[in-house]
Motif scaffolding. Structure first.
Motif, PDB file in Angstrom:
ATOM      1  N   ALA A  94      38.229  37.531  31.371  1.00 42.71           N
ATOM      2  CA  ALA A  94      38.198  38.629  30.681  1.00 42.71           C
ATOM      3  C   ALA A  94      38.531  39.853  31.464  1.00 42.71           C
ATOM      4  N   ALA A  95      37.845  39.731  32.531  1.00 38.87           N
ATOM      5  CA  ALA A  95      37.556  41.097  33.418  1.00 38.87           C
ATOM      6  C   ALA A  95      38.767  41.388  34.003  1.00 38.87           C
ATOM      7  N   GLN A  96      39.768  40.455  33.963  1.00 33.91           N
ATOM      8  CA  GLN A  96      41.222  40.823  34.661  1.00 33.91           C
ATOM      9  C   GLN A  96      41.995  41.695  33.868  1.00 33.91           C
ATOM     10  N   ARG A  97      41.521  41.883  32.464  1.00 32.21           N
ATOM     11  CA  ARG A  97      42.173  42.976  31.725  1.00 32.21           C
ATOM     12  C   ARG A  97      42.055  44.416  32.194  1.00 32.21           C
ATOM     13  N   GLY A  98      43.204  44.996  32.560  1.00 35.14           N
ATOM     14  CA  GLY A  98      42.926  46.618  32.733  1.00 35.14           C
ATOM     15  C   GLY A  98      42.943  46.714  34.388  1.00 35.14           C
ATOM     16  N   ILE A  99      42.704  45.433  35.244  1.00 38.74           N
ATOM     17  CA  ILE A  99      43.031  45.812  36.526  1.00 38.74           C
ATOM     18  C   ILE A  99      44.422  45.713  37.098  1.00 38.74           C
ATOM     19  N   ALA A 100      44.685  47.048  37.663  1.00 40.83           N
ATOM     20  CA  ALA A 100      46.025  47.402  38.112  1.00 40.83           C
ATOM     21  C   ALA A 100      46.376  46.208  39.072  1.00 40.83           C
ATOM     22  N   GLN A 101      47.744  46.086  38.894  1.00 38.46           N
ATOM     23  CA  GLN A 101      48.757  45.085  39.958  1.00 38.46           C
ATOM     24  C   GLN A 101      49.688  45.779  40.152  1.00 38.46           C
ATOM     25  N   LYS A 114      39.536  38.131  41.683  1.00 37.41           N
ATOM     26  CA  LYS A 114      39.890  39.376  42.085  1.00 37.41           C
ATOM     27  C   LYS A 114      39.317  40.740  41.449  1.00 37.41           C
ATOM     28  N   PRO A 115      38.908  40.473  40.054  1.00 37.46           N
ATOM     29  CA  PRO A 115      37.903  41.586  39.537  1.00 37.46           C
ATOM     30  C   PRO A 115      36.687  42.120  40.518  1.00 37.46           C
ATOM     31  N   ALA A 116      36.208  40.700  41.021  1.00 37.50           N
ATOM     32  CA  ALA A 116      35.179  41.231  41.899  1.00 37.50           C
ATOM     33  C   ALA A 116      35.351  41.674  43.204  1.00 37.50           C
ATOM     34  N   THR A 117      36.694  41.548  43.667  1.00 32.85           N
ATOM     35  CA  THR A 117      36.982  42.176  45.049  1.00 32.85           C
ATOM     36  C   THR A 117      38.052  43.567  44.847  1.00 32.85           C
ATOM     37  N   ALA A 118      38.116  44.080  43.740  1.00 34.34           N
ATOM     38  CA  ALA A 118      39.051  44.949  43.439  1.00 34.34           C
ATOM     39  C   ALA A 118      38.695  46.341  43.995  1.00 34.34           C
ATOM     40  N   ALA A 119      37.347  46.461  44.247  1.00 31.89           N
ATOM     41  CA  ALA A 119      36.989  47.960  45.019  1.00 31.89           C
ATOM     42  C   ALA A 119      37.663  48.389  45.945  1.00 31.89           C
ATOM     43  N   ASP A 120      38.275  47.602  46.769  1.00 34.70           N
ATOM     44  CA  ASP A 120      38.894  48.305  47.877  1.00 34.70           C
ATOM     45  C   ASP A 120      40.546  48.449  47.730  1.00 34.70           C
ATOM     46  N   GLY A 121      40.786  47.932  46.503  1.00 34.36           N
ATOM     47  CA  GLY A 121      42.158  48.078  46.020  1.00 34.36           C
ATOM     48  C   GLY A 121      42.864  47.153  46.610  1.00 34.36           C
ATOM     49  N   HIS A 122      42.386  46.114  47.363  1.00 34.22           N
ATOM     50  CA  HIS A 122      43.223  45.097  48.010  1.00 34.22           C
ATOM     51  C   HIS A 122      42.796  43.631  47.771  1.00 34.22           C
ATOM     52  N   PHE A 123      41.816  43.581  46.966  1.00 33.47           N
ATOM     53  CA  PHE A 123      41.328  42.345  46.592  1.00 33.47           C
ATOM     54  C   PHE A 123      41.015  41.409  47.890  1.00 33.47           C
ATOM     55  N   TYR A 124      40.477  42.141  48.864  1.00 30.49           N
ATOM     56  CA  TYR A 124      40.228  41.169  50.118  1.00 30.49           C
ATOM     57  C   TYR A 124      39.245  40.075  49.775  1.00 30.49           C
ATOM     58  N   GLY A 125      39.889  38.921  50.383  1.00 31.87           N
ATOM     59  CA  GLY A 125      38.951  37.638  50.385  1.00 31.87           C
ATOM     60  C   GLY A 125      38.691  37.280  48.981  1.00 31.87           C
ATOM     61  N   HIS A 126      39.704  37.717  48.014  1.00 33.12           N
ATOM     62  CA  HIS A 126      39.719  37.132  46.541  1.00 33.12           C
ATOM     63  C   HIS A 126      39.734  35.635  46.394  1.00 33.12           C
ATOM     64  N   GLU A 127      40.299  34.990  47.344  1.00 38.76           N
ATOM     65  CA  GLU A 127      40.630  33.568  47.381  1.00 38.76           C
ATOM     66  C   GLU A 127      39.317  32.764  47.554  1.00 38.76           C
ATOM     67  N   ARG A 128      38.513  33.400  48.696  1.00 39.97           N
ATOM     68  CA  ARG A 128      37.240  32.943  48.687  1.00 39.97           C
ATOM     69  C   ARG A 128      36.268  32.953  47.565  1.00 39.97           C
ATOM     70  N   VAL A 129      36.181  34.235  47.230  1.00 38.18           N
ATOM     71  CA  VAL A 129      35.156  34.572  45.957  1.00 38.18           C
ATOM     72  C   VAL A 129      35.908  33.716  44.720  1.00 38.18           C
TER      73      VAL A 129
END
Ligand code: ATP
Ligand code: MG
Length: 461
Positions: A250-257, A294-309
């Motif tokens: 649900a947290a994916q809603r509103g996250i820009a791509q 991705k929602p948890a790694t969105a801070a830097d705008g790059h979703f860095y490491g989102h596959e591990r998280v």
């Protein structure tokens, strides 16, 4: 209760398989009421391929077992498995449900004598239709077999509408799973949810918290089998069900791509799920959770490491809905690996390392996931993988070593020939030998590997 003896305009007699008809005839001949009910009848009326024909009767379970040699009790709720024409059919004694204490299934059931009460406990009008007849005390059926449709289900089939039986809020309070079934059926049947029913779902979504993970997981699995799961997933998100089923998604809603213009991360996920092949449920599930980090790694705008998280978040979610361990392992591995970035400059050894890292068994699913991911980004599906696929196939066809099991020596050789002690050193040495063999397949011979291993043993000691 209205009984429809004549098929109304636009409606027709359902076509029932001969084996099912035979079961009905046996009940009628013995003076019992018997009907086909539930999803299979609904599907037949829709014109979809119906399977899993369910029957309902006033005969009590012990009587059913008596009438059908070889029949066995399926559960303690009065369902008996009857064999006919090489298939098994579930026959359930009419029920009236009681005691919905905690927004879940009733704690006990009572048998009923009327098809109408049995239909009244069902979830949606299109699922609350029966076709059959009552019995007569002397044997034979009372009148011709007909539709029993007290809630207007046949009309809702025509309108392609899911409408709760009775007062929707009350029915969802009795059993909160019905709300999830509603969005699931909307996707699999490609039906709309009638406005008052949808409003009640939105109103009572929080009750989903009372459900067991297993029941949610089972409906989610069925939803993912729909031609376009996004239909149901979007309803889940918009009604608030998703906040309870998976706050992570649900947290994916509103996250820009910056993929498809104007679409957010949730839209991307939904496109990816729809693009994953319906016949590959693991890939569909992986598509659903591939960007869950991705929602948890969105801070830097790059979703860095989102596959591990994401691998960890996906695991927690899938464990909550009680998917089998092997499924979780595979999906988590797919999430973990989904960011591979092939370049034409990769050497053959790099391709072999890639195969070894992903694992031969998982390659095909990983490619399918990437194709779905690409489609979800509005790209041609095989961007960045068409050539890798070809090169992977080339390596597989060459039958070169790709994992430890392919090496010309194994742990026992290290122990017997080189006196290495059993323990973690064995794995380390084999791993280093594999690195060498992947770089140069010609090394994969017993004497060569033993000689190389001997030098590695020195390093280890
Ligand atoms: P499918 O075609 O996907 O199997 P279905 O509607 O047949 O869908 P089942 O889970 O097989 O779903 O249930 C069979 C029938 O039992 C339904 O059609 C419905 O009449 C009834 N039913 C199932 N679950 C519930 C529930 N939670 N509350 C009320 N009735 C239910
Ligand atoms: Mg069914």
């Amino acid at each position: 209760m209205p009984r429809t003896d004549e098929p109304a305009a636009g409606r027709r007699e359902p076509v029932i398989p001969a084996a099912v008809q035979g079961i009905l005839e046996t009940f009628w001949a013995n003076g019992h009421a018997a009907y086909v009910v539930g999803g299979s009848l609904r599907d037949e009326l829709i014109g979809r391929r119906a399977s899993d024909w369910d029957l309902a009767t006033d005969a009590r379970p012990d009587r059913i077992v008596e009438l059908f040699p070889g029949a066995v009790y399926e559960n303690k709720f009065g369902t008996v498995d009857v064999r006919a024409g090489g298939e098994t059919y579930q026959v359930t004694t009419f029920r009236t449900d009681h005691d919905y204490g905690d927004h879940r299934r009733p704690h006990h059931v009572e048998f009923g004598d009327e098809i109408e009460t049995d239909l009244a406990r069902r979830d949606f009008t299109v699922n609350a239709i029966a076709w059959g007849a009552r019995g007569t005390p002397g044997g034979g059926r009372a009148g011709r077999a007909a539709l029993v449709d007290p809630f207007g289900g046949a009309l809702d089939v025509e309108r392609r509408l899911l409408r709760a039986v009775g007062e929707p809020t009350k029915r969802f309070e009795e059993d909160a799973l019905r709300m999830i079934r509603g969005v699931r059926l909307a996707a699999t049947l490609e039906f709309a949810i009638e406005p008052a029913t949808l409003a009640a779902i939105t109103d009572r979504a929080a009750l989903v918290e009372h459900l067991s993970g297993e029941r949610i997981g089972a409906e989610l699995g069925r939803l993912l089998g729909a031609r376009r799961p996004s239909v149901g997933l979007r309803l889940m998100a918009d009604s608030g069900l998703l906040d309870r089923v998976s706050p992570e998604l649900a947290a994916q809603r509103g996250i820009a791509q910056n993929k498809v213009p104007g679409e957010d991360l949730w839209d991307h996920t939904l496109r990816a799920v729809d693009a994953a092949p319906a016949a590959r449920p693991v890939v569909r599930l992986a598509a659903l959770v591939h960007d869950i980090g991705k929602p948890a790694t969105a801070a830097d705008g790059h979703f860095y490491g989102h596959e591990r998280v994401g691998a960890d978040v996906a695991r927690a979610f899938l464990e909550r809905v009680h998917y089998p361990r092997a499924v979780i392992q595979r999906v988590v591995a797919l999430v973990r690996q989904h960011m591979f970035a092939y370049e034409a400059s990769w050497s053959d050894a790099a391709v072999r390392r890639f195969i070894g890292k992903v694992g031969r068994d998982m390659l095909d699913e990983l490619f399918e996931l990437r194709m779905a991911d690409n489609a979800g980004s509005g790209l041609p599906p095989d961007v960045g993988i068409a050539e890798l696929r070809r090169r992977v196939e080339e390596q597989l066809a060459a039958d070169v070593a790709l994992d430890r099991g392919d090496l010309a020596i194994d742990g026992d050789d290290l122990i017997e020939e080189l006196g290495v002690e059993r323990g973690p050193a064995i794995g380390r040495i084999l791993g280093r030998l594999l690195d060498r063999v992947i770089a140069d397949p010609a090394l994969n011979e017993r004497p060569t590997l033993l000689l190389l291993a001997a030098t590695l043993v020195e390093d280890e000691s």
